[in-house]
Design a protein around this motif. Structure first.
Motif, mmCIF file in Angstrom:
data_model
loop_
_atom_site.group_PDB
_atom_site.id
_atom_site.type_symbol
_atom_site.label_atom_id
_atom_site.label_comp_id
_atom_site.label_asym_id
_atom_site.label_seq_id
_atom_site.Cartn_x
_atom_site.Cartn_y
_atom_site.Cartn_z
ATOM 1 N N PRO A 52 -75.263 -10.905 -154.577
ATOM 2 C CA PRO A 52 -76.146 -11.281 -155.689
ATOM 3 C C PRO A 52 -75.453 -12.238 -156.649
ATOM 4 O O PRO A 52 -74.228 -12.220 -156.800
ATOM 5 N N VAL A 53 -76.269 -13.056 -157.296
ATOM 6 C CA VAL A 53 -75.785 -14.004 -158.310
ATOM 7 C C VAL A 53 -76.532 -13.721 -159.613
ATOM 8 O O VAL A 53 -77.764 -13.783 -159.650
ATOM 9 N N LEU A 54 -75.799 -13.390 -160.661
ATOM 10 C CA LEU A 54 -76.391 -13.115 -161.970
ATOM 11 C C LEU A 54 -76.064 -14.276 -162.899
ATOM 12 O O LEU A 54 -74.889 -14.571 -163.143
ATOM 13 N N THR A 55 -77.110 -14.957 -163.413
ATOM 14 C CA THR A 55 -76.872 -16.152 -164.229
ATOM 15 C C THR A 55 -77.167 -15.936 -165.711
ATOM 16 O O THR A 55 -76.532 -16.566 -166.560
ATOM 17 N N SER A 56 -78.126 -15.056 -166.045
ATOM 18 C CA SER A 56 -78.440 -14.888 -167.471
ATOM 19 C C SER A 56 -79.131 -13.558 -167.732
ATOM 20 O O SER A 56 -79.673 -12.926 -166.826
ATOM 21 N N LEU A 57 -79.117 -13.160 -169.020
ATOM 22 C CA LEU A 57 -79.803 -11.972 -169.506
ATOM 23 C C LEU A 57 -80.824 -12.395 -170.549
ATOM 24 O O LEU A 57 -80.595 -13.352 -171.304
ATOM 25 N N SER A 58 -81.951 -11.693 -170.615
ATOM 26 C CA SER A 58 -82.969 -12.023 -171.610
ATOM 27 C C SER A 58 -82.490 -11.722 -173.028
ATOM 28 O O SER A 58 -82.935 -12.333 -174.000
ATOM 29 N N LEU A 59 -81.581 -10.764 -173.147
ATOM 30 C CA LEU A 59 -80.910 -10.443 -174.408
ATOM 31 C C LEU A 59 -79.430 -10.335 -174.118
ATOM 32 O O LEU A 59 -79.039 -9.890 -173.042
ATOM 33 N N ASN A 60 -78.610 -10.724 -175.065
ATOM 34 C CA ASN A 60 -77.174 -10.513 -174.878
ATOM 35 C C ASN A 60 -76.558 -9.694 -175.999
ATOM 36 O O ASN A 60 -75.332 -9.586 -176.091
ATOM 37 N N SER A 61 -77.429 -9.088 -176.839
ATOM 38 C CA SER A 61 -76.900 -8.222 -177.898
ATOM 39 C C SER A 61 -77.981 -7.280 -178.392
ATOM 40 O O SER A 61 -79.180 -7.533 -178.214
ATOM 41 N N ALA A 62 -77.546 -6.197 -179.014
ATOM 42 C CA ALA A 62 -78.439 -5.240 -179.656
ATOM 43 C C ALA A 62 -77.669 -4.547 -180.773
ATOM 44 O O ALA A 62 -76.423 -4.552 -180.786
ATOM 45 N N ILE A 63 -78.412 -3.981 -181.718
ATOM 46 C CA ILE A 63 -77.796 -3.282 -182.830
ATOM 47 C C ILE A 63 -77.405 -1.875 -182.390
ATOM 48 O O ILE A 63 -78.169 -1.194 -181.701
ATOM 49 N N VAL A 64 -76.219 -1.446 -182.770
ATOM 50 C CA VAL A 64 -75.770 -0.104 -182.439
ATOM 51 C C VAL A 64 -76.782 0.919 -182.951
ATOM 52 O O VAL A 64 -77.349 0.782 -184.035
ATOM 53 N N GLY A 65 -77.064 1.922 -182.115
ATOM 54 C CA GLY A 65 -78.035 2.939 -182.475
ATOM 55 C C GLY A 65 -79.466 2.589 -182.135
ATOM 56 O O GLY A 65 -80.383 3.356 -182.448
ATOM 57 N N SER A 66 -79.683 1.428 -181.492
ATOM 58 C CA SER A 66 -81.040 1.040 -181.113
ATOM 59 C C SER A 66 -81.614 2.020 -180.103
ATOM 60 O O SER A 66 -80.888 2.731 -179.400
ATOM 61 N N SER A 67 -82.933 2.035 -180.013
ATOM 62 C CA SER A 67 -83.594 2.837 -179.000
ATOM 63 C C SER A 67 -83.547 2.111 -177.660
ATOM 64 O O SER A 67 -83.051 0.976 -177.569
ATOM 65 N N THR A 68 -84.054 2.749 -176.615
ATOM 66 C CA THR A 68 -84.049 2.168 -175.276
ATOM 67 C C THR A 68 -84.627 0.752 -175.299
ATOM 68 O O THR A 68 -85.672 0.510 -175.908
ATOM 69 N N THR A 69 -83.932 -0.171 -174.650
ATOM 70 C CA THR A 69 -84.293 -1.587 -174.680
ATOM 71 C C THR A 69 -84.496 -2.093 -173.264
ATOM 72 O O THR A 69 -83.719 -1.763 -172.357
ATOM 73 N N THR A 70 -85.534 -2.920 -173.047
ATOM 74 C CA THR A 70 -85.772 -3.526 -171.738
ATOM 75 C C THR A 70 -85.000 -4.828 -171.634
ATOM 76 O O THR A 70 -85.076 -5.687 -172.513
ATOM 77 N N LEU A 71 -84.246 -4.975 -170.546
ATOM 78 C CA LEU A 71 -83.430 -6.156 -170.304
ATOM 79 C C LEU A 71 -83.900 -6.812 -169.007
ATOM 80 O O LEU A 71 -84.061 -6.139 -167.986
ATOM 81 N N THR A 72 -84.137 -8.119 -169.040
ATOM 82 C CA THR A 72 -84.505 -8.879 -167.854
ATOM 83 C C THR A 72 -83.296 -9.666 -167.384
ATOM 84 O O THR A 72 -82.652 -10.370 -168.175
ATOM 85 N N LEU A 73 -82.977 -9.536 -166.098
ATOM 86 C CA LEU A 73 -81.827 -10.221 -165.511
ATOM 87 C C LEU A 73 -82.331 -11.313 -164.578
ATOM 88 O O LEU A 73 -83.219 -11.076 -163.755
ATOM 89 N N THR A 74 -81.765 -12.502 -164.699
ATOM 90 C CA THR A 74 -82.172 -13.644 -163.895
ATOM 91 C C THR A 74 -81.006 -14.127 -163.051
ATOM 92 O O THR A 74 -79.857 -14.152 -163.512
ATOM 93 N N GLY A 75 -81.302 -14.493 -161.806
ATOM 94 C CA GLY A 75 -80.259 -14.982 -160.908
ATOM 95 C C GLY A 75 -80.843 -15.330 -159.560
ATOM 96 O O GLY A 75 -81.930 -15.917 -159.469
ATOM 97 N N SER A 76 -80.154 -14.919 -158.504
ATOM 98 C CA SER A 76 -80.648 -15.160 -157.143
ATOM 99 C C SER A 76 -80.063 -14.113 -156.206
ATOM 100 O O SER A 76 -79.156 -13.360 -156.576
ATOM 101 N N ASN A 77 -80.631 -14.051 -155.000
ATOM 102 C CA ASN A 77 -80.171 -13.117 -153.961
ATOM 103 C C ASN A 77 -80.370 -11.651 -154.342
ATOM 104 O O ASN A 77 -79.644 -10.774 -153.868
ATOM 105 N N PHE A 78 -81.343 -11.376 -155.205
ATOM 106 C CA PHE A 78 -81.679 -9.984 -155.498
ATOM 107 C C PHE A 78 -82.557 -9.443 -154.368
ATOM 108 O O PHE A 78 -83.363 -10.168 -153.781
ATOM 109 N N VAL A 79 -82.377 -8.160 -154.061
ATOM 110 C CA VAL A 79 -83.156 -7.506 -153.006
ATOM 111 C C VAL A 79 -83.762 -6.227 -153.577
ATOM 112 O O VAL A 79 -83.423 -5.805 -154.694
ATOM 113 N N SER A 80 -84.658 -5.614 -152.813
ATOM 114 C CA SER A 80 -85.375 -4.442 -153.326
ATOM 115 C C SER A 80 -84.447 -3.278 -153.659
ATOM 116 O O SER A 80 -84.787 -2.425 -154.479
ATOM 117 N N SER A 81 -83.274 -3.251 -153.038
ATOM 118 C CA SER A 81 -82.327 -2.164 -153.306
ATOM 119 C C SER A 81 -81.208 -2.586 -154.262
ATOM 120 O O SER A 81 -80.223 -1.862 -154.425
#
Length: 230
Positions: A109-138
């Motif tokens: 797999p190749v990971l090129t970027s994240l939709s977020l690269n920071s969060a405030i300490v103590g934050s609640s659950t956060t959704t992160l989108t990862l972009t790259g290539s060669n991702f598979v269902s597993s």
């Protein structure tokens, strides 16, 4: 004198040898590859030798008694698996060679970027989108090397994950990677995610003045986003 006598003839049958397959030009490829030409090397190949792929004939070209090429179809490479490759010589004689294996593997797999690269300490659950290539269902996302079970496969270039609140509980710089399982696969390069302190907000102080020469006193500051190290 009766003259010369001819004895009965003997029928001599020429038979094909049993083929010997020793090596393949490649022993693996990445799942989803287009069709490939595979070169089989060995001995006892004949003009009508056939390369078998899991027991099914593939279009074969005779090069010499030691070399054949075979067209392996894209459909043969559409799933991760271990395939058996053989060479078959037809009767009379002939037979099937021993097997060589060919593995269809997961890509790295190749990971090129994240939709977020920071969060405030103590934050609640956060959704992160990862972009790259060669991702598979597993594919799975790893946070500081620990697998995140909430990874969702979107497509070969996009994954989503839920950052758990426990991962956002302390100030840290976390490493985020994508992992593809074996066969093949492996771990992508790292993207950094910072869990940091918030910007403090000061709204009021308990006193706005004092008389020159007064003794020291305690000033109370009111606002938000204060932390233990403020």
């Amino acid at each position: 004198n009766p003259g010369p006598v001819t004895s009965p003839g003997t029928l001599l049958t020429l038979v094909n040898p049993v083929p010997v397959l020793t090596t393949l030009s490649s022993t693996y490829t990445v799942v989803g590859s287009t069709g490939i030409t595979l070169t089989a090397t060995g001995s006892n190949f004949v003009s009508n030798s056939i390369v078998g792929w899991n027991g099914s004939a593939r279009t074969t070209t005779y090069i010499s008694s030691t070399t054949l090429t075979a067209l392996i179809l894209a459909a043969d490479l559409s799933t991760v698996k271990i395939d058996s490759v053989t060479v078959f010589n037809a009767a009379p004689g002939g037979g099937t060679s021993s097997t060589q294996t060919f593995t269809v593997v997961y890509p790295l797999p190749v990971l090129t970027s994240l939709s977020l690269n920071s969060a405030i300490v103590g934050s609640s659950t956060t959704t992160l989108t990862l972009t790259g290539s060669n991702f598979v269902s597993s594919s799975t996302v790893r946070w500081n090397g620990t697998t995140i079970s909430t990874t969702t496969f979107v497509n070969s270039t996009t994954l989503k994950m839920q950052i758990p609140t426990s991962a956002l509980a302390t100030v840290t710089i976390a490493s985020v990677t994508v992992f593809n399982p074996a066969p093949g696969g492996g771990t992508s390069s790292t993207q950094a995610f910072t869990v940091g302190n918030p910007v403090p907000v000061l709204t009021a102080i308990s006193s706005t003045y004092t008389i020159v020469g007064n003794p020291a006193f305690t000033l109370t500051l009111t606002g938000s986003n204060f932390v233990a190290s403020s």
